[in-house]
Design a protein around this motif. Structure first.
Motif, short mmCIF file in Angstrom:
data_model
loop_
_atom_site.label_atom_id
_atom_site.label_comp_id
_atom_site.label_asym_id
_atom_site.label_seq_id
_atom_site.Cartn_x
_atom_site.Cartn_y
_atom_site.Cartn_z
N LEU A 1 50.06 9.08 60.93
CA LEU A 1 50.00 10.47 61.38
C LEU A 1 48.55 10.88 61.65
CD1 LEU A 1 52.21 11.96 58.50
CD2 LEU A 1 53.00 11.19 60.73
N SER A 2 48.33 11.59 62.73
CA SER A 2 46.99 12.13 63.00
C SER A 2 47.09 13.64 63.08
CB SER A 2 46.46 11.62 64.34
OG SER A 2 46.38 10.21 64.35
N VAL A 3 46.23 14.31 62.33
CA VAL A 3 46.19 15.77 62.41
C VAL A 3 44.95 16.15 63.21
CG1 VAL A 3 46.16 17.93 61.11
CG2 VAL A 3 47.24 15.90 60.13
N VAL A 4 45.12 16.92 64.27
CA VAL A 4 44.00 17.30 65.13
C VAL A 4 43.76 18.81 65.01
CG1 VAL A 4 43.23 17.50 67.52
CG2 VAL A 4 44.39 15.42 66.76
N ILE A 5 42.52 19.18 64.69
CA ILE A 5 42.21 20.60 64.47
C ILE A 5 40.99 21.03 65.27
CG2 ILE A 5 41.72 22.33 62.68
CD1 ILE A 5 42.90 20.38 60.65
N PRO A 6 41.14 21.95 66.23
CA PRO A 6 39.98 22.48 66.95
C PRO A 6 39.26 23.52 66.10
CG PRO A 6 41.98 23.53 67.76
CD PRO A 6 42.41 22.59 66.67
N VAL A 7 37.94 23.42 66.04
CA VAL A 7 37.17 24.33 65.19
C VAL A 7 36.03 24.98 65.96
CG1 VAL A 7 35.74 24.50 63.11
CG2 VAL A 7 37.61 22.86 63.19
N ASP B 1 33.94 22.40 68.16
CA ASP B 1 33.77 22.83 69.54
C ASP B 1 32.47 23.64 69.71
OD1 ASP B 1 34.19 23.54 72.16
OD2 ASP B 1 35.84 24.93 71.76
N GLY B 2 31.34 23.00 69.36
CA GLY B 2 30.05 23.66 69.53
C GLY B 2 29.82 24.83 68.59
N SER B 3 30.27 24.72 67.34
CA SER B 3 30.09 25.81 66.37
C SER B 3 28.61 26.07 66.11
CB SER B 3 30.75 25.47 65.05
OG SER B 3 32.12 25.30 65.22
N THR B 4 28.27 27.34 65.87
CA THR B 4 26.88 27.67 65.61
C THR B 4 26.71 28.37 64.26
OG1 THR B 4 27.32 29.71 66.83
CG2 THR B 4 26.22 27.94 68.04
N ASP B 5 27.77 28.44 63.46
CA ASP B 5 27.72 29.21 62.23
C ASP B 5 27.61 28.34 60.98
OD1 ASP B 5 30.20 28.06 62.15
OD2 ASP B 5 31.21 29.83 61.33
N GLY B 6 27.35 27.04 61.18
CA GLY B 6 27.26 26.16 60.01
C GLY B 6 28.55 25.40 59.76
N SER B 7 29.57 25.62 60.57
CA SER B 7 30.82 24.86 60.43
C SER B 7 30.58 23.36 60.57
CB SER B 7 31.84 25.28 61.50
OG SER B 7 32.26 26.60 61.30
N SER B 8 29.68 23.00 61.49
CA SER B 8 29.40 21.58 61.74
C SER B 8 28.98 20.87 60.47
CB SER B 8 28.29 21.44 62.78
OG SER B 8 28.49 22.35 63.83
N PHE C 1 31.13 18.53 69.65
CA PHE C 1 30.79 18.82 71.04
C PHE C 1 29.35 19.34 71.10
CE2 PHE C 1 35.22 19.79 73.08
CZ PHE C 1 35.55 18.45 72.96
N ARG C 2 28.70 19.13 72.25
CA ARG C 2 27.33 19.61 72.40
C ARG C 2 27.27 21.12 72.56
NH1 ARG C 2 22.97 16.50 73.10
NH2 ARG C 2 23.37 14.27 73.28
N ARG C 3 28.31 21.67 73.16
CA ARG C 3 28.38 23.12 73.26
C ARG C 3 29.85 23.50 73.19
NH1 ARG C 3 30.60 24.66 78.02
NH2 ARG C 3 30.21 23.40 79.88
N ASN C 4 30.14 24.80 73.30
CA ASN C 4 31.51 25.27 73.25
C ASN C 4 32.23 24.97 74.57
OD1 ASN C 4 33.25 28.19 73.69
ND2 ASN C 4 33.70 26.87 71.98
N PHE C 5 33.20 24.06 74.53
CA PHE C 5 33.93 23.70 75.75
C PHE C 5 35.32 24.32 75.77
CE2 PHE C 5 30.74 20.37 75.89
CZ PHE C 5 30.47 20.29 77.25
N SER D 1 38.95 36.29 65.74
CA SER D 1 39.64 35.60 66.83
C SER D 1 38.67 35.38 67.97
CB SER D 1 40.83 36.42 67.31
OG SER D 1 41.32 35.84 68.50
N LYS D 2 38.81 34.25 68.65
CA LYS D 2 37.86 33.88 69.70
C LYS D 2 38.29 34.39 71.07
CE LYS D 2 35.90 31.57 66.42
NZ LYS D 2 36.80 31.99 65.36
#
Ligand code: UDP
Ligand code: MG
Length: 325
Positions: free
Chosen positions: A4-10, A42-49, A68-72, A205-206
Protein backbone atom coordinates in the motif's frame (compact mmCIF):
# COMPACT_ATOMS: atom_id res chain seq x y z
CA UNK A 1 7.96 -3.83 -2.04
CA UNK A 2 5.15 -2.16 -0.09
CA UNK A 3 1.61 -3.32 -0.84
CA UNK A 4 0.00 0.00 0.00
CA UNK A 5 1.21 3.52 -0.76
CA UNK A 6 -0.28 6.53 0.98
CA UNK A 7 0.22 9.79 -0.93
CA UNK A 8 -0.26 13.11 0.86
CA UNK A 9 0.09 16.58 -0.72
CA UNK A 10 1.41 19.13 1.78
CA UNK A 11 1.48 22.89 1.46
CA UNK A 12 2.14 24.82 4.67
CA UNK A 13 0.61 22.41 7.16
CA UNK A 14 3.20 22.51 9.96
CA UNK A 15 0.75 22.18 12.86
CA UNK A 16 -0.97 19.17 11.35
CA UNK A 17 1.90 16.97 10.23
CA UNK A 18 3.02 15.24 13.43
CA UNK A 19 -0.48 14.36 14.53
CA UNK A 20 -1.36 13.23 11.03
CA UNK A 21 1.67 10.95 10.88
CA UNK A 22 0.99 9.43 14.30
CA UNK A 23 -2.64 8.70 13.50
CA UNK A 24 -1.90 7.43 10.02
CA UNK A 25 0.89 5.17 11.27
CA UNK A 26 -1.46 3.71 13.89
CA UNK A 27 -4.05 2.85 11.24
CA UNK A 28 -1.54 1.49 8.73
CA UNK A 29 0.26 -0.68 11.32
CA UNK A 30 -3.06 -2.20 12.36
CA UNK A 31 -3.68 -3.44 8.80
CA UNK A 32 -0.73 -5.82 8.95
CA UNK A 33 0.26 -5.13 5.34
CA UNK A 34 3.45 -3.63 3.93
CA UNK A 35 3.06 0.09 3.34
CA UNK A 36 4.87 3.31 2.55
CA UNK A 37 3.88 6.91 3.20
CA UNK A 38 4.80 9.53 0.63
CA UNK A 39 4.54 13.18 1.56
CA UNK A 40 4.84 15.59 -1.32
CA UNK A 41 5.99 18.94 0.00
CA UNK A 42 4.50 21.36 -2.50
CA UNK A 43 6.95 24.22 -1.90
CA UNK A 44 5.99 24.85 1.75
CA UNK A 45 7.50 27.94 3.33
CA UNK A 46 6.31 27.57 6.93
CA UNK A 47 8.76 24.94 8.14
CA UNK A 48 6.67 21.95 7.03
CA UNK A 49 9.61 20.77 4.92
CA UNK A 50 11.88 20.43 7.93
CA UNK A 51 9.22 18.66 9.98
CA UNK A 52 8.64 16.17 7.15
CA UNK A 53 12.37 15.48 6.81
CA UNK A 54 12.59 14.93 10.52
CA UNK A 55 9.68 12.45 10.44
CA UNK A 56 11.24 10.64 7.48
CA UNK A 57 14.69 10.45 9.07
CA UNK A 58 13.57 8.17 11.91
CA UNK A 59 14.51 4.54 11.17
CA UNK A 60 11.45 2.46 10.33
CA UNK A 61 9.31 5.51 9.62
CA UNK A 62 8.42 4.15 6.13
CA UNK A 63 8.19 7.76 5.03
CA UNK A 64 9.44 9.25 1.77
CA UNK A 65 9.31 13.00 1.22
CA UNK A 66 9.31 14.53 -2.25
CA UNK A 67 10.18 18.23 -2.15
CA UNK A 68 9.09 20.64 -4.87
CA UNK A 69 11.20 23.71 -5.60
CA UNK A 70 8.16 25.92 -5.45
CA UNK A 71 4.39 25.62 -5.07
CA UNK A 72 3.13 23.74 -8.13
CA UNK A 73 -0.35 22.92 -6.81
CA UNK A 74 -2.15 19.96 -5.31
CA UNK A 75 -2.64 18.16 -8.63
CA UNK A 76 1.06 18.28 -9.46
CA UNK A 77 1.85 17.10 -5.93
CA UNK A 78 -0.46 14.11 -6.29
CA UNK A 79 1.04 13.24 -9.67
CA UNK A 80 4.55 13.32 -8.20
CA UNK A 81 3.36 11.12 -5.35
CA UNK A 82 1.82 8.61 -7.76
CA UNK A 83 5.08 8.39 -9.70
CA UNK A 84 7.09 7.88 -6.53
CA UNK A 85 4.70 5.23 -5.17
CA UNK A 86 5.30 1.51 -5.61
CA UNK A 87 2.32 -0.16 -3.91
CA UNK A 88 -0.38 -2.15 -5.72
CA UNK A 89 -2.89 0.16 -4.09
CA UNK A 90 -2.46 3.93 -3.78
CA UNK A 91 -4.36 5.86 -1.13
CA UNK A 92 -4.56 9.66 -1.18
CA UNK A 93 -5.59 12.00 1.60
CA UNK A 94 -5.23 15.62 2.66
CA UNK A 95 -2.59 16.68 5.15
CA UNK A 96 -4.87 19.00 7.10
CA UNK A 97 -6.59 16.31 9.21
CA UNK A 98 -9.93 17.04 7.54
CA UNK A 99 -9.85 13.51 6.16
CA UNK A 100 -9.70 10.81 8.82
CA UNK A 101 -7.02 8.12 8.40
CA UNK A 102 -9.28 5.68 10.26
CA UNK A 103 -11.51 5.55 7.15
CA UNK A 104 -8.72 3.88 5.16
CA UNK A 105 -9.60 0.27 6.19
CA UNK A 106 -13.20 0.74 5.00
CA UNK A 107 -12.01 2.08 1.67
CA UNK A 108 -9.64 -0.86 1.23
CA UNK A 109 -12.38 -3.34 2.08
CA UNK A 110 -14.55 -1.85 -0.63
CA UNK A 111 -11.68 -2.00 -3.13
CA UNK A 112 -11.31 -5.71 -2.38
CA UNK A 113 -14.89 -6.21 -3.60
CA UNK A 114 -13.52 -5.72 -7.09
CA UNK A 115 -13.45 -1.99 -7.67
CA UNK A 116 -10.57 -0.02 -9.16
CA UNK A 117 -11.30 3.28 -7.45
CA UNK A 118 -13.03 3.86 -4.13
CA UNK A 119 -13.81 7.53 -3.64
CA UNK A 120 -14.64 9.18 -0.33
CA UNK A 121 -17.85 11.15 -0.01
CA UNK A 122 -17.82 13.87 2.66
CA UNK A 123 -21.48 13.33 3.37
CA UNK A 124 -21.46 15.67 6.34
CA UNK A 125 -19.03 18.23 5.14
CA UNK A 126 -17.57 20.56 7.76
CA UNK A 127 -16.74 23.54 5.56
CA UNK A 128 -18.37 26.95 5.10
CA UNK A 129 -21.65 26.51 3.23
CA UNK A 130 -21.85 29.49 0.90
CA UNK A 131 -18.37 29.55 -0.59
CA UNK A 132 -17.50 25.86 -0.22
CA UNK A 133 -20.23 23.30 0.12
CA UNK A 134 -22.77 24.99 -2.15
CA UNK A 135 -20.45 25.52 -5.16
CA UNK A 136 -19.27 21.97 -4.63
CA UNK A 137 -22.81 20.56 -4.81
CA UNK A 138 -23.42 22.40 -8.10
CA UNK A 139 -20.02 21.43 -9.51
CA UNK A 140 -20.47 17.76 -8.62
CA UNK A 141 -23.88 17.68 -10.24
CA UNK A 142 -22.50 19.29 -13.39
CA UNK A 143 -19.43 17.06 -13.57
CA UNK A 144 -21.58 13.95 -13.05
CA UNK A 145 -24.04 14.96 -15.76
CA UNK A 146 -21.39 15.88 -18.26
CA UNK A 147 -19.02 12.94 -17.73
CA UNK A 148 -21.70 10.34 -17.03
CA UNK A 149 -19.84 9.18 -13.92
CA UNK A 150 -22.14 9.96 -11.01
CA UNK A 151 -20.37 10.92 -7.77
CA UNK A 152 -21.53 13.19 -4.96
CA UNK A 153 -18.06 14.37 -4.12
CA UNK A 154 -15.40 14.59 -6.79
CA UNK A 155 -13.38 16.96 -4.62
CA UNK A 156 -12.69 14.61 -1.70
CA UNK A 157 -8.99 13.75 -1.71
CA UNK A 158 -9.53 10.62 0.39
CA UNK A 159 -9.63 7.96 -2.31
CA UNK A 160 -7.92 4.70 -3.12
CA UNK A 161 -6.85 3.49 -6.51
CA UNK A 162 -5.44 0.32 -8.00
CA UNK A 163 -1.98 0.84 -9.42
CA UNK A 164 -3.09 0.30 -13.06
CA UNK A 165 -5.44 3.27 -12.80
CA UNK A 166 -2.87 5.84 -11.75
CA UNK A 167 -0.22 4.41 -14.03
CA UNK A 168 -1.72 5.62 -17.30
CA UNK A 169 -2.98 9.04 -16.42
CA UNK A 170 -0.81 12.15 -16.29
CA UNK A 171 -2.40 14.97 -14.35
CA UNK A 172 -2.46 18.60 -15.39
CA UNK A 173 -4.13 21.73 -13.99
CA UNK A 174 -6.84 20.90 -11.47
CA UNK A 175 -7.41 17.53 -13.09
CA UNK A 176 -6.87 15.28 -10.08
CA UNK A 177 -10.49 15.62 -9.07
CA UNK A 178 -11.56 14.22 -12.44
CA UNK A 179 -9.53 11.03 -12.05
CA UNK A 180 -12.62 8.86 -11.43
CA UNK A 181 -14.24 10.15 -14.62
CA UNK A 182 -11.07 9.79 -16.71
CA UNK A 183 -10.39 6.34 -15.26
CA UNK A 184 -13.95 5.16 -15.73
CA UNK A 185 -13.53 6.07 -19.39
CA UNK A 186 -10.74 3.52 -19.70
CA UNK A 187 -12.84 0.86 -18.04
CA UNK A 188 -12.17 1.31 -14.31
CA UNK A 189 -14.95 0.41 -11.88
CA UNK A 190 -15.61 3.35 -9.58
CA UNK A 191 -17.58 3.41 -6.33
CA UNK A 192 -18.20 6.03 -3.67
CA UNK A 193 -18.59 5.55 0.09
CA UNK A 194 -19.35 8.07 2.84
CA UNK A 195 -16.35 9.11 4.95
CA UNK A 196 -15.85 11.25 8.02
CA UNK A 197 -14.97 14.89 7.57
CA UNK A 198 -13.55 17.20 10.22
CA UNK A 199 -13.35 20.98 10.29
CA UNK A 200 -9.91 22.41 9.69
CA UNK A 201 -8.38 23.25 13.08
CA UNK A 202 -4.82 24.30 12.25
CA UNK A 203 -3.69 26.38 9.28
CA UNK A 204 -5.80 27.81 6.50
CA UNK A 205 -7.49 26.46 3.42
CA UNK A 206 -5.39 27.12 0.34
CA UNK A 207 -8.29 27.80 -1.98
CA UNK A 208 -10.81 30.57 -2.52
CA UNK A 209 -13.87 30.88 -4.68
CA UNK A 210 -11.68 31.19 -7.81
CA UNK A 211 -11.23 27.43 -7.72
CA UNK A 212 -14.80 27.05 -8.98
CA UNK A 213 -13.88 28.72 -12.27
CA UNK A 214 -10.71 26.68 -12.68
CA UNK A 215 -12.69 23.51 -12.14
CA UNK A 216 -15.29 24.56 -14.70
CA UNK A 217 -12.64 25.34 -17.31
CA UNK A 218 -10.97 22.00 -16.61
CA UNK A 219 -14.32 20.31 -17.07
CA UNK A 220 -14.40 21.53 -20.67
CA UNK A 221 -10.96 19.99 -21.22
CA UNK A 222 -12.08 16.74 -19.60
CA UNK A 223 -15.15 16.52 -21.80
CA UNK A 224 -13.01 17.05 -24.87
CA UNK A 225 -10.53 14.42 -23.68
CA UNK A 226 -13.27 11.92 -22.94
CA UNK A 227 -15.27 12.38 -26.10
CA UNK A 228 -12.90 13.46 -28.84
CA UNK A 229 -9.27 12.98 -27.86
CA UNK A 230 -8.82 9.96 -30.11
CA UNK A 231 -10.92 11.32 -33.00
CA UNK A 232 -10.74 15.14 -32.90
CA UNK A 233 -11.81 15.41 -36.56
CA UNK A 234 -15.27 14.21 -35.57
CA UNK A 235 -15.76 17.42 -33.62
CA UNK A 236 -13.92 19.90 -35.82
CA UNK A 237 -14.74 18.17 -39.08
CA UNK A 238 -18.49 17.97 -38.53
CA UNK A 239 -18.62 21.57 -37.30
CA UNK A 240 -16.60 22.62 -40.33
CA UNK A 241 -18.76 20.66 -42.74
CA UNK A 242 -21.99 22.11 -41.39
CA UNK A 243 -20.62 25.64 -41.50
CA UNK A 244 -19.20 25.26 -45.00
CA UNK A 245 -22.37 23.67 -46.38
CA UNK A 246 -24.58 26.42 -44.99
CA UNK A 247 -22.29 29.10 -46.44
CA UNK A 248 -22.12 27.30 -49.77
CA UNK A 249 -25.92 27.01 -50.03
CA UNK A 250 -26.26 30.72 -49.33
CA UNK A 251 -23.67 31.47 -52.00
CA UNK A 252 -25.57 29.27 -54.47
CA UNK A 253 -28.81 31.05 -53.68
CA UNK A 254 -27.21 34.47 -54.18
CA UNK A 255 -25.50 33.37 -57.40
CA UNK A 256 -28.78 32.05 -58.76
CA UNK A 257 -30.43 35.37 -58.02
CA UNK A 258 -27.60 37.24 -59.70
CA UNK A 259 -27.41 35.02 -62.81
CA UNK A 260 -31.10 34.20 -63.33
CA UNK A 261 -32.74 37.40 -62.10
CA UNK A 262 -29.87 39.80 -62.56
CA UNK A 263 -30.22 40.91 -58.91
CA UNK A 264 -27.64 43.14 -57.21
CA UNK A 265 -26.00 41.05 -54.49
CA UNK A 266 -22.99 43.16 -53.58
CA UNK A 267 -24.71 44.90 -50.66
CA UNK A 268 -26.52 41.83 -49.26
CA UNK A 269 -25.65 40.89 -45.64
CA UNK A 270 -26.26 37.27 -46.65
CA UNK A 271 -23.18 37.48 -48.90
CA UNK A 272 -21.03 38.42 -45.92
CA UNK A 273 -22.49 35.62 -43.83
CA UNK A 274 -22.00 33.12 -46.62
CA UNK A 275 -18.33 33.99 -47.05
CA UNK A 276 -17.82 33.95 -43.29
CA UNK A 277 -19.37 30.50 -42.90
CA UNK A 278 -17.38 29.00 -45.75
CA UNK A 279 -14.07 30.35 -44.42
CA UNK A 280 -14.97 29.23 -40.93
CA UNK A 281 -15.80 25.78 -42.26
CA UNK A 282 -12.44 25.43 -43.97
CA UNK A 283 -10.65 26.71 -40.86
CA UNK A 284 -12.41 24.23 -38.58
CA UNK A 285 -11.71 21.33 -40.90
CA UNK A 286 -8.02 22.27 -41.13
CA UNK A 287 -7.86 22.51 -37.35
CA UNK A 288 -9.39 19.04 -37.17
CA UNK A 289 -6.78 17.63 -39.54
CA UNK A 290 -3.98 19.23 -37.50
CA UNK A 291 -5.50 17.78 -34.33
CA UNK A 292 -5.63 14.33 -35.96
CA UNK A 293 -1.91 14.64 -36.80
CA UNK A 294 -1.12 15.79 -33.26
CA UNK A 295 -2.97 12.92 -31.70
CA UNK A 296 -1.00 10.47 -33.83
CA UNK A 297 2.26 12.07 -32.74
CA UNK A 298 1.06 11.92 -29.13
CA UNK A 299 0.23 8.23 -29.19
CA UNK A 300 3.09 7.02 -31.36
CA UNK A 301 5.86 9.09 -29.80
CA UNK A 302 5.01 8.01 -26.30
CA UNK A 303 4.22 4.40 -27.14
CA UNK A 304 0.66 4.99 -25.98
CA UNK A 305 -2.33 3.03 -27.18
CA UNK A 306 -5.82 4.47 -27.69
CA UNK A 307 -7.32 1.49 -25.85
CA UNK A 308 -6.69 -0.46 -22.66
CA UNK A 309 -6.44 -4.22 -22.56
CA UNK A 310 -7.72 -6.15 -19.61
CA UNK A 311 -5.85 -9.44 -20.05
CA UNK A 312 -4.77 -11.86 -22.77
CA UNK A 313 -5.33 -15.63 -22.66
CA UNK A 314 -2.95 -17.65 -24.78
CA UNK A 315 -3.01 -21.47 -24.89
CA UNK A 316 -4.29 -21.72 -21.38
CA UNK A 317 -2.00 -19.11 -19.78
CA UNK A 318 -3.34 -15.75 -18.79
CA UNK A 319 -1.01 -12.83 -19.31
CA UNK A 320 -1.69 -9.59 -17.59
CA UNK A 321 -1.81 -6.90 -20.23
CA UNK A 322 -0.95 -3.28 -19.83
CA UNK A 323 -0.84 -0.15 -21.90
CA UNK A 324 -3.48 2.42 -22.64
CA UNK A 325 -4.67 5.93 -23.14
N1 UDP B 1 -2.24 21.57 -1.06
C1 UDP B 1 -1.10 21.42 -1.83
N2 UDP B 1 -0.75 22.41 -2.70
C2 UDP B 1 -1.52 23.53 -2.87
C3 UDP B 1 -2.71 23.65 -2.12
C4 UDP B 1 -3.04 22.65 -1.24
O1 UDP B 1 -0.40 20.43 -1.70
O2 UDP B 1 -1.15 24.39 -3.68
C5 UDP B 1 -2.61 20.51 -0.11
C6 UDP B 1 -2.92 20.99 1.28
O3 UDP B 1 -1.76 21.07 2.08
C7 UDP B 1 -3.88 19.94 1.78
C8 UDP B 1 -4.65 19.57 0.53
O4 UDP B 1 -3.82 19.93 -0.57
O5 UDP B 1 -3.20 18.80 2.26
C9 UDP B 1 -6.01 20.23 0.45
O6 UDP B 1 -5.89 21.62 0.61
P1 UDP B 1 -6.95 22.48 1.44
O7 UDP B 1 -7.23 21.84 2.75
O8 UDP B 1 -6.47 23.88 1.46
O9 UDP B 1 -8.23 22.38 0.50
P2 UDP B 1 -9.77 22.30 1.00
O10 UDP B 1 -9.85 21.17 2.00
O11 UDP B 1 -10.05 23.61 1.61
O12 UDP B 1 -10.51 22.01 -0.25
MG1 MG C 1 -8.85 20.91 3.68
Amino acid sequence: MPELSVVIPVYNEKENLRQLYTRLKGVMDSLGRGYEIIFVDDGSTDGSSEILDEIASKPGSRVTVVHFRRNFGQTAALDAGFRQSRGEVVITLDADLQNDPSDIPILLEKLEEGYDIVSGWRKERKDAFVNRTLPSIVANWLISKVTGVYLHDYGCTLKCYRREVVEHLTLYGELHRFLPALASHIGARVVEIPVTHHPRIHGESKYGISRVFKVLVDLIVVVFLLKYSTRPFRLFGSGGLISFTLGFLMALYLSAQKILLGAQIGHRPLLLLSVLLMILGIQLASLGILAELLIRIYFENQGKLPYVMSYVVSEGTTIKANGGA
